[in-house]
Structure formats: C-alpha cells, structure tokens
Design an enzyme around this catalytic site. Structure first.
Site, mmCIF file in Angstrom:
data_model
loop_
_atom_site.group_PDB
_atom_site.id
_atom_site.type_symbol
_atom_site.label_atom_id
_atom_site.label_comp_id
_atom_site.label_asym_id
_atom_site.label_seq_id
_atom_site.Cartn_x
_atom_site.Cartn_y
_atom_site.Cartn_z
ATOM 1 N N HIS A 57 7.473 11.833 73.534
ATOM 2 C CA HIS A 57 6.729 13.139 73.802
ATOM 3 C C HIS A 57 6.362 13.235 72.655
ATOM 4 C CE1 HIS A 57 9.278 15.274 76.081
ATOM 5 N NE2 HIS A 57 8.029 16.328 75.730
ATOM 6 N N ASP A 61 10.560 20.099 70.904
ATOM 7 C CA ASP A 61 11.832 19.980 71.041
ATOM 8 C C ASP A 61 12.209 18.895 71.256
ATOM 9 O OD1 ASP A 61 10.414 20.323 73.630
ATOM 10 O OD2 ASP A 61 12.312 20.815 74.179
ATOM 11 N N HIS A 62 11.290 17.593 70.703
ATOM 12 C CA HIS A 62 11.722 16.693 70.627
ATOM 13 C C HIS A 62 11.240 15.378 69.827
ATOM 14 C CE1 HIS A 62 11.393 16.174 75.177
ATOM 15 N NE2 HIS A 62 11.335 16.998 75.130
ATOM 16 N N HIS A 115 3.214 15.094 81.989
ATOM 17 C CA HIS A 115 4.343 16.273 81.452
ATOM 18 C C HIS A 115 2.907 16.645 79.838
ATOM 19 C CE1 HIS A 115 6.679 19.185 79.379
ATOM 20 N NE2 HIS A 115 7.464 17.906 78.413
ATOM 21 N N ASP A 134 10.979 14.399 79.121
ATOM 22 C CA ASP A 134 10.285 15.873 80.044
ATOM 23 C C ASP A 134 9.276 15.002 81.625
ATOM 24 O OD1 ASP A 134 12.214 16.505 78.368
ATOM 25 O OD2 ASP A 134 10.849 17.970 77.735
ATOM 26 N N HIS A 172 16.558 17.732 79.586
ATOM 27 C CA HIS A 172 16.837 18.854 79.163
ATOM 28 C C HIS A 172 18.343 18.811 80.602
ATOM 29 C CE1 HIS A 172 14.420 20.778 76.682
ATOM 30 N NE2 HIS A 172 13.203 19.492 77.393
HETATM 31 ZN ZN LIG Z 1 8.297 18.019 76.508
#
Ligand SMILES: [Zn+2]
Length: 242
Positions: A57, A61-62, A115, A134, A172
């Site tokens: 996605h 942070d991805h 998400h 996520d 995570h």
């Molecule tokens: Zn995310």
C-alpha cells in the site's frame, strides 16, 4: 525448487521490511521498503542484488525506500493498481487475482482493502507464506483509515480460510501492545493469556515476534475471531481509543 530465504530487517521505530531471495534464480525481492540503506546493506551482506520491490500500500513507511533502491539497483517496482497515483515509482500495477513471480515461486495478489482503499497482499500458496502489509498483525489488525469494518471482516474470512501453518509476514512489531489489548476483550482465552506471557518474555529479551502464523492468529487474534463485522468494528473502535 529451493525454499525462499526470507530475512527480517527492522527499520524506523517498529517497521519490518522483508527481504526475500530465491536461490535458484538469484532473484531478490523486498516487501515494503520504508527506507533504502539498511535494505541495500542487508542484501549486499548476503551477496544478493535486489531485482524487485513489491508494495502492499502507498503509506510512506512502506514505500519510502522505493526510489533510492531503484536508483541503486534498477529493480522493478510492483504494487497496487488502485494506488498508482500515490506511488509515483510504480512500474507494474497489479490487482486481486493477478500472479507475480520471484523466480519459479508464484504469489497470488489479494485485494484486502480497509487500512487503505487499494491495499493488497501477496500469497505464496506453495510456500505457505503471505505478505500482508498492514492488514493483519499478530493479535491485531490495521486501522481502518480508508475502508470499513465490513471490508476488514471480509479480509479476515480470507485469512481464516488458510491453513494453520501459513506464515504471516506483517510490517510492524505491534505484538505486545496488541496482546495486552486482546486480553481485555477476550479474557477467558487461555491460548491468548499464554501467548501474552510468551510475547512479554520475547520483547523483554529484545526478540522479534513476527512472522506469526494463521494457526496462532486463529487461536488468539480478536479481529480474526470476531463473529461479525459489527463485532470487529466495535473491537477496532476500542483499540483506537486504548
Ligand atoms: Zn499503513
């Protein structure tokens, strides 16, 4: 066909980037590189050259390492068609039902919105592995930023149809916080109480707690165990406020 080598790279505060290598073809793929340097270093340390990035996605942070890894390696970046405008580095747009390959290993793309609206997962059925971004975490699930409890409930039904041994690679290390919350909504669950204790010990020793497995989640994850979308939504609201 040799088994995939899967390396966990902890980055930022609590992200995990997954480095996946096929020793037969020498293809090396990165799932959701939040950053570039530690990922390039981890590959170089093993003598691997990154050939592909697969994004689940658009969140920074991805995807934050996409551009620099591509610049360094010339790799191909695959990700969700529905989010291509938010991932400017994307080369290959995929959607649910598409198949993507790492050497001879084949992953099916799953649409798992909630998400984010275009969130996807990558399921290597023959390898008993799924990269979920996520969507589902150890004893938790992703926040419903761009979707509904009904969508996340539908995602959970798909995870629930997988075998116990399927390894779940989430992005995570949220496990301890998730476990402490989960026991408050499912206090009579002995497997959950036991798992909380194991996770507390692992984290105290500085050890990671993922990947998890579908079997472990089926026994302890309140979002996977929720009987209805309404129940999942109620638990998600409580967790957001926790
Ligand atoms: Zn995310």
């Amino acid at each position: 066909m040799s088994p995939l080598d899967i390396v966990r790279i902890p980055v930022l505060h609590d992200n995990y980037v997954w480095l996946v290598h096929d020793s037969d073809s020498k293809a090396t793929m990165v799932v959701d590189p939040a950053v570039a340097e530690p990922v390039l270093e981890a590959a170089a340390a093993r003598g691997w050259t990154i050939t592909d990035i697969w994004n689940t996605h658009w969140h920074p942070d991805h995807t934050g390492g996409n551009a620099a890894i591509k610049e360094a390696t010339g790799c191909t970046i695959t990700g969700p068609a529905a989010e291509y405008e938010r991932i400017p580095t994307l080369d290959v747009r995929v959607t649910g039902g598409d198949r993507v390959r790492l050497g001879a290993h084949v992953a099916e793309v799953w649409d798992v919105p909630a998400h984010t609206a275009g969130h996807i997962a990558y399921h290597f059925a023959a390898d008993d592995a799924i990269f979920v971004g996520d969507t589902i975490f150890a004893m938790g699930c992703g926040r419903l930023f761009e979707g509904t409890a009904e969508q996340m409930f539908a995602n959970m039904r798909r995870f629930d149809a997988l075998g116990d041994a399927t390894r779940v690679y989430c992005a995570h290390e949220y496990t301890l916080s998730n476990a402490r919350f989960a026991v408050t909504v499912d206090p009579g669950n002995a497997a959950l109480t036991e798992r909380l204790a194991a996770v507390e010990a692992a984290r105290a020793a500085g050890e990671p707690t993922v990947p998890t497995s579908i079997g472990a989640e089926r026994a302890t994850n309140p979002f996977l165990r929720a009987a209805t979308a309404a129940e999942l939504g109620r638990i998600r609201t409580l967790k957001d406020a926790a």
